[in-house]
Scaffold this motif. Structure first.
Motif, PDB file in Angstrom:
ATOM      1  N   ILE A 179       0.840  -1.201   0.000  1.00  0.00           N
ATOM      2  CA  ILE A 179       0.000   0.000   0.000  1.00  0.00           C
ATOM      3  C   ILE A 179       0.874   1.248   0.000  1.00  0.00           C
ATOM      4  O   ILE A 179       0.649   2.197  -0.757  1.00  0.00           O
ATOM      5  CB  ILE A 179      -0.939  -0.011   1.212  1.00  0.00           C
ATOM      6  N   LEU A 180       1.893   1.269   0.849  1.00  0.00           N
ATOM      7  CA  LEU A 180       2.774   2.434   0.927  1.00  0.00           C
ATOM      8  C   LEU A 180       3.593   2.597  -0.353  1.00  0.00           C
ATOM      9  O   LEU A 180       3.868   3.719  -0.781  1.00  0.00           O
ATOM     10  CB  LEU A 180       3.704   2.293   2.139  1.00  0.00           C
ATOM     11  N   VAL A 181       3.986   1.494  -0.969  1.00  0.00           N
ATOM     12  CA  VAL A 181       4.713   1.556  -2.242  1.00  0.00           C
ATOM     13  C   VAL A 181       3.858   2.258  -3.291  1.00  0.00           C
ATOM     14  O   VAL A 181       4.333   3.126  -4.035  1.00  0.00           O
ATOM     15  CB  VAL A 181       5.105   0.141  -2.717  1.00  0.00           C
ATOM     16  N   ASN A 182       2.570   1.902  -3.342  1.00  0.00           N
ATOM     17  CA  ASN A 182       1.680   2.527  -4.318  1.00  0.00           C
ATOM     18  C   ASN A 182       1.422   3.994  -3.995  1.00  0.00           C
ATOM     19  O   ASN A 182       1.408   4.852  -4.880  1.00  0.00           O
ATOM     20  CB  ASN A 182       0.350   1.768  -4.361  1.00  0.00           C
ATOM     21  N   LEU A 183       1.232   4.287  -2.715  1.00  0.00           N
ATOM     22  CA  LEU A 183       0.943   5.660  -2.318  1.00  0.00           C
ATOM     23  C   LEU A 183       2.116   6.592  -2.580  1.00  0.00           C
ATOM     24  O   LEU A 183       1.947   7.736  -3.013  1.00  0.00           O
ATOM     25  CB  LEU A 183       0.578   5.711  -0.833  1.00  0.00           C
ATOM     26  N   LEU A 184       3.320   6.132  -2.305  1.00  0.00           N
ATOM     27  CA  LEU A 184       4.510   6.985  -2.403  1.00  0.00           C
ATOM     28  C   LEU A 184       5.216   6.884  -3.748  1.00  0.00           C
ATOM     29  O   LEU A 184       6.253   7.501  -3.952  1.00  0.00           O
ATOM     30  CB  LEU A 184       5.494   6.617  -1.274  1.00  0.00           C
ATOM     31  N   GLY A 185       4.670   6.099  -4.659  1.00  0.00           N
ATOM     32  CA  GLY A 185       5.277   5.976  -5.983  1.00  0.00           C
ATOM     33  C   GLY A 185       6.635   5.302  -5.972  1.00  0.00           C
ATOM     34  O   GLY A 185       7.525   5.643  -6.755  1.00  0.00           O
ATOM     35  N   LEU A 186       6.807   4.334  -5.067  1.00  0.00           N
ATOM     36  CA  LEU A 186       8.096   3.670  -4.939  1.00  0.00           C
ATOM     37  C   LEU A 186       8.266   2.514  -5.925  1.00  0.00           C
ATOM     38  O   LEU A 186       9.282   1.836  -5.899  1.00  0.00           O
ATOM     39  CB  LEU A 186       8.272   3.139  -3.501  1.00  0.00           C
ATOM     40  N   TYR A 189      11.548   2.046  -7.911  1.00  0.00           N
ATOM     41  CA  TYR A 189      12.694   1.351  -7.337  1.00  0.00           C
ATOM     42  C   TYR A 189      12.563  -0.159  -7.495  1.00  0.00           C
ATOM     43  O   TYR A 189      13.569  -0.866  -7.647  1.00  0.00           O
ATOM     44  CB  TYR A 189      12.844   1.725  -5.862  1.00  0.00           C
ATOM     45  N   GLU A 190      11.336  -0.657  -7.484  1.00  0.00           N
ATOM     46  CA  GLU A 190      11.127  -2.078  -7.751  1.00  0.00           C
ATOM     47  C   GLU A 190      11.528  -2.397  -9.193  1.00  0.00           C
ATOM     48  O   GLU A 190      12.104  -3.458  -9.465  1.00  0.00           O
ATOM     49  CB  GLU A 190       9.670  -2.440  -7.508  1.00  0.00           C
ATOM     50  N   GLU A 191      11.229  -1.467 -10.109  1.00  0.00           N
ATOM     51  CA  GLU A 191      11.608  -1.678 -11.510  1.00  0.00           C
ATOM     52  C   GLU A 191      13.126  -1.650 -11.670  1.00  0.00           C
ATOM     53  O   GLU A 191      13.701  -2.446 -12.423  1.00  0.00           O
ATOM     54  CB  GLU A 191      10.964  -0.596 -12.386  1.00  0.00           C
ATOM     55  N   VAL A 192      13.805  -0.734 -10.954  1.00  0.00           N
ATOM     56  CA  VAL A 192      15.268  -0.684 -10.990  1.00  0.00           C
ATOM     57  C   VAL A 192      15.853  -1.998 -10.469  1.00  0.00           C
ATOM     58  O   VAL A 192      16.788  -2.554 -11.053  1.00  0.00           O
ATOM     59  CB  VAL A 192      15.782   0.500 -10.147  1.00  0.00           C
TER      60      VAL A 192
END
Length: 266
Positions: A179-186, A189-192
């Protein structure tokens, strides 16, 4: 996601046309006696985006969208997300058999700087901007792309159902993390990390191939390496000599062709 304007008609307790304008509100509170429709305003926001409401118990509770004795419910939500302005629309109707179905659903990307007060002038849907989704089936992915959250996460951290705030706090760590990954646009970094892992895998595969080749050269000693190096040097010398001889050969061929032509003239 920031709501800008909400229009309702025939939606649960709002039988008549009702507009809630959030345009200039940085913060707001919905107050009033029990049953005045405070929760329904939040339900309408969720319904416009996702076509259902948590307290309805899923899509099968669609009949709850209709006001008593109403045959049609309309909800339109104008909202901003990631610097763009969208309008989501849903229309629910009851047919002659009493079945309630979604008659229309759509998401449009509004022109930059669009004045939401123009909605009061009776604009047609074509005036509201680019159609991103035009059917209920297309809405799920279109809203996910616009808002950045699927229904489950939207109702877990943005629009929490009454009495369920603790669900987010007590959710599994992996769920809260996503949820936080989606909210903060992180997600970037998962793609990197994904691409770095792919490149590392390719490098390891190449290294393994080189190791395999080297493993087949166990009988090579210093003398064999020196002999191979000498052969390579001789081949380079021979290649240079051949390269130098090519112009002479071409010159000889040209002279032969000229002599042949001269003999033919005689």
């Amino acid at each position: 996601m920031r709501p800008m304007r909400l229009d309702m008609a025939g939606f649960t307790v709002f039988r008549d046309e009702t507009t809630v304008d959030f345009t200039d509100a940085d913060f707001f509170a919905l107050v009033g006696p029990t049953g005045s429709g405070k929760s329904t305003v939040l339900d309408a926001i969720c319904f416009a985006l996702y076509g259902t409401v948590p307290r309805w118990g899923g899509a099968r509770g669609l009949a709850n969208a209709l006001a008593p004795s109403a045959t049609e419910a309309r909800v339109r939500l104008v909202f901003e997300s990631a610097g763009s302005r969208y309008v989501a629309t849903r229309v629910v109707r009851r047919d002659g058999r009493g079945n309630v179905k979604t008659a229309n659903a759509g998401l449009q990307l509004m022109p930059a700087g669009f004045d939401v007060t123009k909605l009061d002038t009776g604009l047609s849907p074509e005036d509201l901007g680019e159609v991103v989704a035009g059917t209920p089936a297309e809405m799920e992915q279109a809203v996910l792309a616009a808002v950045g959250l699927p229904y489950e996460q939207f109702t877990s951290c943005v629009l929490l159902p009454q009495g369920q705030f603790a669900d987010f706090l007590h959710a599994k760590p992996a769920t809260r993390q996503q949820i936080l990954v989606n909210l903060l646009g992180l997600g970037v970094y998962e793609e990197v990390q994904k691409r770095a892992t792919e490149r590392a895998g390719q490098a390891e595969a190449g290294l393994a191939a080189v190791d395999k080749v080297l493993a087949g050269l166990t009988d090579v000693d210093d003398a064999a390496l020196a002999a191979a190096t000498a052969r390579v040097d001789r081949m380079r010398e021979l290649s240079g000599a051949v390269g130098s001889a090519v112009p002479e050969r071409e010159s000889a061929r040209a002279a032969a062709r000229a002599a042949t032509a001269a003999l033919a003239d005689l």
